[in-house]
Design an enzyme around this catalytic site. Sequence first.
Site, PDB file in Angstrom:
ATOM      1  N   TRP A  12       0.811  -1.233   0.000  1.00 19.17           N
ATOM      2  CA  TRP A  12       0.000   0.000   0.000  1.00 19.17           C
ATOM      3  C   TRP A  12       0.836   1.270   0.000  1.00 19.17           C
ATOM      4  O   TRP A  12       0.322   2.359  -0.144  1.00 19.17           O
ATOM      5  CB  TRP A  12      -0.932  -0.006   1.235  1.00 19.17           C
ATOM      6  CG  TRP A  12      -2.145  -0.860   1.058  1.00 19.17           C
ATOM      7  CD1 TRP A  12      -2.271  -1.957   0.258  1.00 19.17           C
ATOM      8  CD2 TRP A  12      -3.425  -0.693   1.694  1.00 19.17           C
ATOM      9  NE1 TRP A  12      -3.538  -2.490   0.357  1.00 19.17           N
ATOM     10  CE2 TRP A  12      -4.267  -1.726   1.238  1.00 19.17           C
ATOM     11  CE3 TRP A  12      -3.931   0.215   2.618  1.00 19.17           C
ATOM     12  CZ2 TRP A  12      -5.598  -1.867   1.662  1.00 19.17           C
ATOM     13  CZ3 TRP A  12      -5.250   0.088   3.053  1.00 19.17           C
ATOM     14  CH2 TRP A  12      -6.064  -0.942   2.565  1.00 19.17           C
ATOM     15  N   HIS A  97      12.812  -2.503  -1.094  1.00 20.84           N
ATOM     16  CA  HIS A  97      12.013  -1.961  -2.197  1.00 20.84           C
ATOM     17  C   HIS A  97      12.807  -0.831  -2.848  1.00 20.84           C
ATOM     18  O   HIS A  97      13.539  -0.106  -2.168  1.00 20.84           O
ATOM     19  CB  HIS A  97      10.674  -1.440  -1.666  1.00 20.84           C
ATOM     20  CG  HIS A  97       9.727  -1.064  -2.757  1.00 20.84           C
ATOM     21  ND1 HIS A  97       9.844   0.117  -3.457  1.00 20.84           N
ATOM     22  CD2 HIS A  97       8.683  -1.729  -3.307  1.00 20.84           C
ATOM     23  CE1 HIS A  97       8.894   0.162  -4.385  1.00 20.84           C
ATOM     24  NE2 HIS A  97       8.175  -0.961  -4.310  1.00 20.84           N
ATOM     25  N   GLU A 167      11.251  -6.412  -9.437  1.00 19.98           N
ATOM     26  CA  GLU A 167      10.484  -5.215  -9.766  1.00 19.98           C
ATOM     27  C   GLU A 167      11.346  -4.247 -10.576  1.00 19.98           C
ATOM     28  O   GLU A 167      12.131  -3.466  -9.990  1.00 19.98           O
ATOM     29  CB  GLU A 167      10.038  -4.501  -8.479  1.00 19.98           C
ATOM     30  CG  GLU A 167       9.098  -5.318  -7.630  1.00 19.98           C
ATOM     31  CD  GLU A 167       8.205  -4.418  -6.772  1.00 19.98           C
ATOM     32  OE1 GLU A 167       6.988  -4.554  -6.886  1.00 19.98           O
ATOM     33  OE2 GLU A 167       8.735  -3.577  -6.034  1.00 19.98           O
ATOM     34  N   SER A 212       3.405  -2.401 -12.181  1.00 21.42           N
ATOM     35  CA  SER A 212       2.236  -2.216 -13.047  1.00 21.42           C
ATOM     36  C   SER A 212       1.428  -3.484 -13.296  1.00 21.42           C
ATOM     37  O   SER A 212       0.905  -3.695 -14.392  1.00 21.42           O
ATOM     38  CB  SER A 212       2.640  -1.563 -14.371  1.00 21.42           C
ATOM     39  OG  SER A 212       3.170  -0.267 -14.139  1.00 21.42           O
ATOM     40  N   GLY A 233       1.382  -2.682  -6.294  1.00 23.68           N
ATOM     41  CA  GLY A 233       1.299  -1.383  -5.627  1.00 23.68           C
ATOM     42  C   GLY A 233      -0.085  -0.786  -5.803  1.00 23.68           C
ATOM     43  O   GLY A 233      -1.047  -1.175  -5.142  1.00 23.68           O
ATOM     44  N   GLY A 234      -0.200   0.141  -6.738  1.00 26.59           N
ATOM     45  CA  GLY A 234      -1.437   0.907  -6.937  1.00 26.59           C
ATOM     46  C   GLY A 234      -2.703   0.075  -6.996  1.00 26.59           C
ATOM     47  O   GLY A 234      -3.722   0.438  -6.382  1.00 26.59           O
TER      48      GLY A 234
HETATM   49  P1  PGA Z   1       2.834  -0.663  -8.929  1.00 29.81           P
HETATM   50  O1  PGA Z   1       3.936  -0.792  -7.762  1.00 29.81           O
HETATM   51  O2  PGA Z   1       2.027  -1.934  -8.927  1.00 29.81           O
HETATM   52  O3  PGA Z   1       2.013   0.542  -8.535  1.00 29.81           O
HETATM   53  O4  PGA Z   1       3.566  -0.476 -10.207  1.00 29.81           O
HETATM   54  C1  PGA Z   1       4.579  -1.996  -7.483  1.00 29.81           C
HETATM   55  C2  PGA Z   1       5.511  -1.851  -6.308  1.00 29.81           C
HETATM   56  O5  PGA Z   1       6.213  -0.836  -6.201  1.00 29.81           O
HETATM   57  O6  PGA Z   1       5.585  -2.744  -5.439  1.00 29.81           O
END
Ligand code: PGA
Length: 250
Positions: A12, A97, A167, A212, A233-234
């Site tokens: 989050w 991260h 990532e 993404s 993430g988002g």
């Molecule tokens: P995202 O972020 O899904 O918004 O691209 C992934 C993350 O940073 O863990």
Amino acid sequence: MTTPRPLVAGNWKMHGRYSSSEEVNALVQMLRERPAQCDVLICPPFTLLMPFSNLIEGYGLSLGGQDCHHQSEGAHTGDISADMLKDAACSYVIVGHSERRKWHRESDKRVSEKAAMAHKEGLCAIICVGESGKQRDSGETLDVIAGQLKKSMPDDSVAHNTVVAYEPIWAIGTGRTPSVEEIGEVHGLIRKHLTGRFGLDGQSFRILYGGSVKPENAAELMSINNVDGALVGGASLKAADFNGIIEAYR
Ligand code: PGA
């Protein structure tokens, strides 16, 4: 050797308020109605760990922190220890991260120390690696990932206390993802590193893809060889979107 049970993890970041409990309740409901063939994890900000722990109990949903300190306690204003996460009902913690590596200048060595502390406290560490857009363009991706793995994973890593998340930095929050072939190539390299270093147990580590991931691309991304789940993430902030990604495992 056991085939890893996939993991779909929601990061989050610095989003969410107490009122976001509604989203967690909705997600619990969706998982109850249609259980998934994967583990599901949410990593909200520290302030929401305790309140969320009451909502998820008994529903196959786990809680994790987004970072921890590399020491067990002490004079470290603003930091949080692995033991405190454990105390707040966490079973996982994300370490390394790219946003921590960049904005808090965390080195591979520091990431490895944090993962080792997580292990010591009985948490599963999700260790993140990933190349920048510049490194991808100059053909350095595989070398960068190999170097990060070597230095960010402590020697006590085993499949049940460690998850690796690939990532690519340029794919985070941008709506862009590498091609299926590119992801397959990096995940293959990570698997090779894990089996080379940890033997047969290396087959059982979960390797997540992050950057993404959306309900629209999850099924395709999750079907790539050596992709054992997602770090989201988002699209993890809204129960309906996150559930749409979990759908890849129903
Ligand atoms: P995202 O972020 O899904 O918004 O691209 C992934 C993350 O940073 O863990």
